[in-house]
Design a protein around this motif. Sequence first.
Motif, PDB file in Angstrom:
ATOM      1  N   LYS A  39      23.422  -2.317  12.542  1.00 11.40           N
ATOM      2  CA  LYS A  39      22.531  -1.416  11.787  1.00 11.40           C
ATOM      3  C   LYS A  39      21.576  -2.215  10.908  1.00 11.40           C
ATOM      4  N   HIS A  40      22.090  -3.307  10.361  1.00 11.40           N
ATOM      5  CA  HIS A  40      21.268  -4.178   9.526  1.00 11.40           C
ATOM      6  C   HIS A  40      20.263  -4.961  10.388  1.00 11.40           C
ATOM      7  N   GLU A  41      20.746  -5.507  11.503  1.00 12.47           N
ATOM      8  CA  GLU A  41      19.901  -6.394  12.319  1.00 12.47           C
ATOM      9  C   GLU A  41      18.702  -5.681  12.946  1.00 12.47           C
ATOM     10  N   VAL A  42      18.911  -4.418  13.371  1.00  7.07           N
ATOM     11  CA  VAL A  42      17.843  -3.721  14.082  1.00  7.07           C
ATOM     12  C   VAL A  42      16.595  -3.549  13.203  1.00  7.07           C
ATOM     13  N   GLU A  43      16.796  -3.562  11.896  1.00  7.76           N
ATOM     14  CA  GLU A  43      15.669  -3.481  10.953  1.00  7.76           C
ATOM     15  C   GLU A  43      14.683  -4.646  11.125  1.00  7.76           C
ATOM     16  N   PHE A  44      15.146  -5.740  11.728  1.00  8.64           N
ATOM     17  CA  PHE A  44      14.326  -6.953  11.795  1.00  8.64           C
ATOM     18  C   PHE A  44      13.646  -7.172  13.144  1.00  8.64           C
ATOM     19  N   PHE A  45      13.696  -6.150  14.021  1.00 11.65           N
ATOM     20  CA  PHE A  45      13.208  -6.398  15.386  1.00 11.65           C
ATOM     21  C   PHE A  45      11.747  -6.843  15.414  1.00 11.65           C
ATOM     22  N   GLN A  46      10.967  -6.400  14.434  1.00  9.40           N
ATOM     23  CA  GLN A  46       9.546  -6.757  14.472  1.00  9.40           C
ATOM     24  C   GLN A  46       9.226  -8.183  14.005  1.00  9.40           C
ATOM     25  N   ASP A  47      10.245  -8.920  13.577  1.00  8.23           N
ATOM     26  CA  ASP A  47      10.036 -10.349  13.314  1.00  8.23           C
ATOM     27  C   ASP A  47      10.001 -11.142  14.623  1.00  8.23           C
ATOM     28  N   TYR A  48      10.350 -10.465  15.717  1.00  6.21           N
ATOM     29  CA  TYR A  48      10.421 -11.116  17.028  1.00  6.21           C
ATOM     30  C   TYR A  48       9.128 -10.869  17.812  1.00  6.21           C
ATOM     31  N   ASP A  49       8.898 -11.687  18.847  1.00  2.61           N
ATOM     32  CA  ASP A  49       7.699 -11.491  19.669  1.00  2.61           C
ATOM     33  C   ASP A  49       7.866 -10.320  20.635  1.00  2.61           C
ATOM     34  N   TYR A  50       9.043 -10.230  21.246  1.00  4.11           N
ATOM     35  CA  TYR A  50       9.262  -9.215  22.285  1.00  4.11           C
ATOM     36  C   TYR A  50      10.528  -8.411  22.024  1.00  4.11           C
TER      37      TYR A  50
END
Lengths: 205, 205
Positions: A155-166
């Motif tokens: 739940k915490h990690e999914v918040e950061f998906f936009q730090d990734y390229d894809y």
Amino acid sequence: MKEKHGAILILSGPSGCGKSTLLKEVYKDIEDYYFSISTTTREPREGEEHGVDYLFTSKEEFEKDIENGDFLEYANVHGNYYGTSLKPVKEALNEGKLVIFDIDVQGHELVRKQLDDVVTSVFITTPNLTELENRLNSRATDSKDVIEKRIKNAKHEVEFFQDYDYFIVNDNLEEASKQLVSIANIARIKTKLFNKENIVSSWLK
Amino acid sequence: MKEKHGAILILSGPSGCGKSTLLKEVYKDIEDYYFSISTTTREPREGEEHGVDYLFTSKEEFEKDIENGDFLEYANVHGNYYGTSLKPVKEALNEGKLVIFDIDVQGHELVRKQLDDVVTSVFITTPNLTELENRLNSRATDSKDVIEKRIKNAKHEVEFFQDYDYFIVNDNLEEASKQLVSIANIARIKTKLFNKENIVSSWLK
């Protein structure tokens, strides 16, 4: 002009999203890669091998290596240390290899900070949280406590998906593999990896 | 959670680098794309068709459309106008398509400025200038004057390769096609294309 460049491919995503299965598919289709094996202080799960899945070590050894600056990144997750040794990564990059990391969002942030230009990153998830819970429960390798920790972490990690390229939603293994292979295929032709002066002058020859 | 996103794939590279041949290979392997046909005021070359290769128009018509703001980008190259109409591009993006552009470095810069988040771009070249000269001379569709202009332009364009995301050296059609297909496969899963709030809230359901 054909230069050969090393690059880093970082995969993150909640435990249970299918990263390991996807990676097995990818390895069939790509060449010249080096999978960076993480070092950890957690206990091996059934079937896990030292030197294949992880480098298993003691808390004392791990903390000594931290002090010596031997880690490119490390973190304490669910009470255990996980980290990536710097030396083999540098060697593989110098050999022009694609270095593949399976690390968490903290690790990604730390590697980005140090090596942004050579990094391509992918966030992988299940279609939704319910699906993740189902997968974690059905693989039955972890205790209830561990599963709960993993879900909280997801739940915490999914918040950061936009730090990734894809961003890959792993609801169809074939499609997700194709996407991951495609990302791996082009991680080494990012223009950022090329030295402008070298390219222009050798092209004009 | 599986959203479908439109995206733009821009290809640039000197005339003679093999973009058209590469694109033909790519079309065999990808789905749901829309090739943006440029409008131009130059004369059709032998075999070129209106509505397939270009929309051929007069200088007067082109300049009227410029005044009406109908172009996403346009430029005057070698004394002829080339441009991209905005309307069909917007429609294709709204339908979730991959919109493919074959435009020059100026056009790329203009599209980037307006639509950066949805753009993936690729610079394609021959291995070197000599190879480009050979290809231009051997295809024998252009006059000596035109070839000279193309070469002068190529020397200028190659300076801008690092404004692009990816760099393909087209010295092996199979390899270059594989790279271009890979880029097309993932242009629509860039995290920038996803709305964070939507993704996180629908994932937690």
